[in-house]
Design a protein around this motif. Structure first.
Motif, PDB file in Angstrom:
ATOM      1  N   VAL A 110      18.008 -19.757 -35.943  1.00  0.00           N
ATOM      2  CA  VAL A 110      18.967 -20.557 -35.263  1.00  0.00           C
ATOM      3  C   VAL A 110      18.794 -21.985 -35.945  1.00  0.00           C
ATOM      4  CG1 VAL A 110      19.635 -21.902 -33.216  1.00  0.00           C
ATOM      5  CG2 VAL A 110      18.292 -19.559 -32.851  1.00  0.00           C
ATOM      6  N   LEU A 111      19.926 -22.271 -36.259  1.00  0.00           N
ATOM      7  CA  LEU A 111      20.141 -23.693 -37.203  1.00  0.00           C
ATOM      8  C   LEU A 111      21.154 -24.358 -36.543  1.00  0.00           C
ATOM      9  CD1 LEU A 111      20.994 -21.813 -40.649  1.00  0.00           C
ATOM     10  CD2 LEU A 111      18.714 -22.955 -39.806  1.00  0.00           C
ATOM     11  N   VAL A 144      21.613 -14.876 -38.010  1.00  0.00           N
ATOM     12  CA  VAL A 144      21.691 -16.359 -38.489  1.00  0.00           C
ATOM     13  C   VAL A 144      22.489 -16.960 -37.418  1.00  0.00           C
ATOM     14  CG1 VAL A 144      21.975 -17.937 -39.954  1.00  0.00           C
ATOM     15  CG2 VAL A 144      21.056 -15.842 -40.937  1.00  0.00           C
ATOM     16  N   VAL A 145      22.155 -17.796 -36.796  1.00  0.00           N
ATOM     17  CA  VAL A 145      22.957 -18.503 -35.812  1.00  0.00           C
ATOM     18  C   VAL A 145      23.186 -19.969 -35.872  1.00  0.00           C
ATOM     19  CG1 VAL A 145      23.183 -18.951 -33.152  1.00  0.00           C
ATOM     20  CG2 VAL A 145      22.084 -16.833 -33.811  1.00  0.00           C
ATOM     21  N   ILE A 146      24.254 -20.634 -36.054  1.00  0.00           N
ATOM     22  CA  ILE A 146      24.528 -21.920 -36.446  1.00  0.00           C
ATOM     23  C   ILE A 146      25.031 -22.376 -35.066  1.00  0.00           C
ATOM     24  CG2 ILE A 146      25.774 -23.589 -37.741  1.00  0.00           C
ATOM     25  CD1 ILE A 146      26.185 -21.478 -39.867  1.00  0.00           C
ATOM     26  N   THR A 177      26.398 -12.832 -42.449  1.00  0.00           N
ATOM     27  CA  THR A 177      27.577 -13.531 -41.930  1.00  0.00           C
ATOM     28  C   THR A 177      26.710 -14.259 -40.852  1.00  0.00           C
ATOM     29  OG1 THR A 177      28.938 -11.554 -42.590  1.00  0.00           O
ATOM     30  CG2 THR A 177      29.572 -12.743 -40.856  1.00  0.00           C
ATOM     31  N   PRO A 178      26.880 -15.567 -40.829  1.00  0.00           N
ATOM     32  CA  PRO A 178      26.478 -16.561 -39.916  1.00  0.00           C
ATOM     33  C   PRO A 178      27.191 -16.242 -38.454  1.00  0.00           C
ATOM     34  CG  PRO A 178      26.083 -17.705 -41.861  1.00  0.00           C
ATOM     35  CD  PRO A 178      27.057 -16.375 -41.998  1.00  0.00           C
ATOM     36  N   PHE A 179      26.515 -16.434 -37.283  1.00  0.00           N
ATOM     37  CA  PHE A 179      27.299 -16.323 -36.009  1.00  0.00           C
ATOM     38  C   PHE A 179      27.226 -17.681 -35.559  1.00  0.00           C
ATOM     39  CE2 PHE A 179      26.406 -15.935 -31.542  1.00  0.00           C
ATOM     40  CZ  PHE A 179      27.612 -15.436 -31.051  1.00  0.00           C
ATOM     41  N   THR A 180      28.524 -18.121 -35.333  1.00  0.00           N
ATOM     42  CA  THR A 180      28.547 -19.694 -34.701  1.00  0.00           C
ATOM     43  C   THR A 180      28.727 -19.776 -33.323  1.00  0.00           C
ATOM     44  OG1 THR A 180      31.009 -19.683 -35.211  1.00  0.00           O
ATOM     45  CG2 THR A 180      29.327 -20.572 -37.033  1.00  0.00           C
ATOM     46  N   THR A 181      28.120 -20.694 -32.686  1.00  0.00           N
ATOM     47  CA  THR A 181      28.310 -20.877 -31.287  1.00  0.00           C
ATOM     48  C   THR A 181      27.930 -22.280 -30.778  1.00  0.00           C
ATOM     49  OG1 THR A 181      27.504 -19.947 -29.285  1.00  0.00           O
ATOM     50  CG2 THR A 181      25.915 -20.332 -30.743  1.00  0.00           C
TER      51      THR A 181
END
Length: 208
Positions: A110-111, A144-146, A177-181
Motif C-alpha cells: 500500500v502506497l 500494488v495499491v495506491i 498494474t497498480p490499483f488506485t483507491t
C-alpha cells in the motif's frame, strides 16, 4: 470496520492476524506454545498493536496479535496479516515485515498517492524480495495499491500510476498494474459513486 489503530503517521508496529470469527475478539498469541491465548480489552490491544518501543531481537520468539472479526467483511478462510511498513523508522519493524513475506499467498503493498514509490521504498522492497528469493520462489502474487488517489487531479494521478508501475517494473519480472483507491471514502460510503470506490468490486471478484 474499525479493527486496528490508524493515523497520519505509521501506527501499527506489530504483526496482527485478522480472521473471520463468530464475534469480534482481540487476542494475544504467546510465542511459547505452552502458554494459553489471552483475550485483550481494546485499549490493551491497541497499545500492543503499536509495537515494541525498543528494537528487540528478531531471532527471539515474539508474541503475536490476532483479531477475529464477526460479520461478512472477511471470507471464512481468508487471513490478513497487517505488518509495519517496509520503510518504518524502526529497522527492526521493517525486518519483521520482510520476514512475513514467505508466508503470503498475496502480497499487498500500500502506497500513499502523495508520495508514492520513493527511492527508499523501492530499495526496501527490492531488498525484501531478494531476501525471500523473489515472488517465483514463494509462489505469491503481488498487488500494488495506491491509496488517497482522490487527493490528486486526474492528470497527476495518471502520472503517479505510471511512475509506480515503471519503477516496480525495474525490480519485478513484469510491469504491474497498480490499483488506485480512496480507503477513507470507501469506509465512509462503501456504495459511493466515486470511480475509485466502485473499482473495489472487480477486485473482490478476482480474489473471492
Amino acid at each position: 470496520h474499525d479493527v486496528l489503530p490508524a493515523g497520519v503517521t505509521p501506527t501499527t508496529g506489530a504483526l496482527v492476524s485478522i480472521r473471520h470469527g463468530r464475534e469480534t475478539r482481540r487476542l494475544r498469541i504467546p510465542a511459547n506454545p505452552r502458554e494459553e491465548e489471552v483475550e485483550l480489552d481494546e485499549g490493551t490491544f491497541r497499545e500492543l498493536a503499536r509495537g515494541p518501543k525498543d528494537s528487540g531481537d528478531l531471532s527471539a520468539p515474539h508474541d503475536a496479535l490476532r483479531v477475529e472479526v464477526s460479520g461478512s467483511q472477511l471470507h471464512g478462510e481468508l487471513e490478513l496479516i497487517d505488518t509495519p511498513g517496509l520503510n518504518d523508522i524502526s529497522k527492526f519493524r521493517s525486518l519483521v515485515s520482510r520476514d512475513e513475506f514467505p508466508r503470503a499467498d498475496v502480497l499487498v503493498i500500500v502506497l500513499d498517492a502523495t508520495q508514492a514509490m520513493t527511492k527508499s521504498e523501492l530499495e526496501l522492497l527490492r531488498e525484501a524480495l531478494e531476501a525471500v528469493g523473489g515472488l517465483q520462489r514463494t509462489g505469491a502474487t503481488l498487488e500494488v495499491v495506491i491509496n488517497r488517489i482522490d487527493l490528486l487531479r486526474a492528470d497527476d494521478a495518471a502520472t503517479v500510476v505510471d511512475h509506480v508501475a515503471t519503477k516496480l517494473g525495474e525490480i519485478l519480472p513484469h510491469r504491474p498494474t497498480p490499483f488506485t483507491t480512496d480507503a477513507r471514502g470507501a469506509l465512509q460510503d462503501p456504495d459511493g459513486e466515486s470511480a475509485v470506490i466502485r473499482a473495489v468490486a472487480p477486485r473482490r471478484d478476482r480474489h473471492p
